[in-house]
Write an enzyme that holds these catalytic residues in place. Structure first.
Site, PDB file in Angstrom:
ATOM      1  CE  LYS A  60      -7.819  25.701  25.542  1.00 34.06           C
ATOM      2  NZ  LYS A  60      -8.268  26.600  26.733  1.00 34.06           N
ATOM      3  CG  ASP A  87      -9.915  29.746  26.125  1.00 36.62           C
ATOM      4  OD1 ASP A  87      -9.528  30.970  26.530  1.00 36.62           O
ATOM      5  OD2 ASP A  87     -10.040  28.909  26.908  1.00 36.62           O
ATOM      6  CD  GLU A 139     -13.906  30.362  27.097  1.00 36.14           C
ATOM      7  OE1 GLU A 139     -12.811  29.779  27.701  1.00 36.14           O
ATOM      8  OE2 GLU A 139     -15.006  29.660  26.645  1.00 36.14           O
ATOM      9  CG  ASP A 164     -11.647  30.426  32.571  1.00 33.28           C
ATOM     10  OD1 ASP A 164     -11.508  29.964  33.743  1.00 33.28           O
ATOM     11  OD2 ASP A 164     -11.669  29.239  31.580  1.00 33.28           O
ATOM     12  CE  LYS A 171     -10.713  25.861  32.987  1.00 32.74           C
ATOM     13  NZ  LYS A 171     -11.203  26.944  32.234  1.00 32.74           N
TER      14      LYS A 171
END
Length: 353
Positions: free
Chosen positions: A159, A188, A214, A239, A262
Site C-alpha cells: 500500500k 496500490d 492500482e 478497482d 472484488k
C-alpha cells in the site's frame, strides 16, 4: 421434473480481529465484522460471508443487515433465487447479495456433488496464482520480501500513497535494492494522488521492478488515466472506482490495462464471472481480490478465480491477516492457492471439521 429445493437461511454475526490493523490511503480497520450466511436444505449447508466495506465499494453494514434480515424472513426457492440474482442489475447491497449467492451456490454444488468452480466453469483450474499482501510500504522490510520469496510468491502487494511521494519513492528504491530475484512489486495507491503527483511517481518507477499500480488518482478521470498509462511501462489498474458500474464497462474504451474485481463489491459470483470474461476477451487483464473476508467468503472467491483462470497472481492471500477465522482458509503453497475436488466451495465451519 425434480422440484427445486426449499432453502432456509440463517445469519450468524461475527467479529474477527486482525493480526495488525489494515491501513491504506482510504483508511483502515482493526477487525472484520459481518455475518456468516448459512443456506440449509436436505440436510446440507452452504455458506457465504457478508462483510461490508464501504471504502471498497460495498453498502454500509446497516444496509447489509436490513437486506439479509429480509432475505432470511422466509424459505427461498433455490433455483428461482439464483436465477433472480443472475437477472437483476447490481443492487444497492452488493455484499449481502454476494453472501447470499455464495451460500446458495455452495449448497447447490454440494447437492450436485461437484465443486463450486466446476459448477461455474467445467474447465476451471485446481490452483490459482496469488500475490503476497504485505500491507503499507512504510511497514515493509527486506525480511518481509525475503520471506515472501521463500514462500514461492512472485508478486508482493504494498500500500502506497500514505505519505509524500518523495519519501515513498526513496523507500521503494531502498527496498528494490534488496528485492530477491524474480519478485516484483504490486503497488496500490487507493486514490491518493493528484495528476501531477501520479505522473511524478509513475515516471520515477520506470526503472524499478513494478508489476502494476492500482488506483493512482484521487479523481480517476479517463483521459488523465490514459495519459498516465501511456508513460507507464507496467499496468495501471482500476478497482474501487469502477465497482459500482463494472457491469457497463466498455473494454474498448478503458484507459488502463487491468481491472480489479472484488465479487463482494460487484454483487456476486456469476456477475463477476461475466464481467471478467468480457474483459479478458478484449485483452484486459483481470485480477480477483478479496475484501479480507473470513474463510467463508475467501473460499467461494477462490473458486471463482479458478473458474476465470487468469494467469496473473490474484489478491487472495489475505487469510494471514486474520487472528481468528470461522474455518480453515484455502491452502497456499509455492505462491499458489490450491483447491480440493470436494463438493461445494471447500469451506467448513470450525465446529463442523
Amino acid at each position: 421434473m425434480t422440484a427445486s429445493p426449499r432453502v432456509e437461511l440463517g445469519l450468524v454475526p461475527y467479529r474477527l480481529a486482525l493480526t495488525r490493523p489494515w491501513a491504506s490511503a482510504r483508511g483502515g480497520f482493526p477487525a472484520r465484522c459481518g455475518w456468516l450466511v448459512i443456506a440449509e436444505s436436505q440436510g446440507l449447508r452452504g455458506y457465504g460471508d457478508c462483510a461490508p466495506l464501504p471504502a471498497a465499494g460495498t453498502e454500509s453494514p446497516e444496509m447489509a443487515e436490513r437486506r439479509l434480515g429480509a432475505l432470511a424472513a422466509g424459505a427461498l426457492d433455490l433455483d428461482e433465487t439464483l436465477a433472480a440474482l443472475a437477472r437483476a442489475p447490481r443492487s444497492p447491497t452488493p455484499a449481502a447479495d454476494f453472501a447470499l449467492e455464495c451460500a446458495l451456490c455452495d449448497l447447490a454444488s454440494r447437492l450436485a456433488d461437484t465443486s463450486l468452480r466446476r459448477r461455474l466453469t467445467a474447465s476451471a483450474r485446481d490452483r490459482v496464482p496469488v500475490n503476497a499482501a504485505l500491507g503499507p510500504l512504510s511497514e515493509t522490510h527486506p525480511g518481509d520480501l525475503a520471506r515472501a520469496a521463500r514462500a514461492g510468491f512472485r508478486v508482493v502487494k504494498l500500500k502506497v500513497g500514505m505519505t509524500t511521494p518523495q519519501l515513498e519513492l526513496q523507500r521503494l528504491r531502498d527496498l528494490a535494492a534488496t528485492l530477491p530475484p524474480g519478485l516484483r512489486l504490486r503497488l496500490d495507491a487507493n486514490g491518493a494522488w493528484d495528476p501531477a503527483a501520479a505522473r511524478q511517481v509513475i515516471s520515477a518507477l520506470a526503472d524499478l521492478p513494478v508489476e502494476s499500480l492500482e488506483e493512482p488518482l484521487q479523481e480517476p478521470d479517463w483521459p488523465t488515466l490514459a495519459a498516465l498509462q501511456s508513460i507507464a511501462p507496467f499496468s495501471l489498474a482500476l478497482d474501487e472506482s469502477v465497482a459500482a458500474h463494472a457491469d457497463t464497462l466498455d473494454p474498448a474504451r478503458l484507459p488502463v490495462r487491468r481491472i480489479i474485481l472484488k465479487p463482494a463489491a460487484i454483487g456476486g459470483l456469476h456477475r463477476t464471472l461475466s464481467i471478467a470474461r468480457r474483459l479478458q476477451t478484449a485483452g484486459i487483464e483481470v485480477v480477483i481480490t478479496s475484501l479480507v473476508e473470513s474463510a467463508a467468503g475467501l473460499w467461494p472467491t477462490a473458486q471463482l478465480a479458478a473458474a476465470i483462470g487468469s494467469p496473473i497472481p490474484q489478491g487472495l492471500a489475505t487469510a494471514d491477516w486474520l487472528r481468528d477465522d470461522l474455518g480453515a482458509p484455502p491452502r497456499i503453497q509455492d505462491g499458489y492457492l490450491h483447491l480440493p475436488d470436494s463438493a461445494g466451495s471447500g469451506f467448513a465451519l470450525s465446529d463442523e471439521r
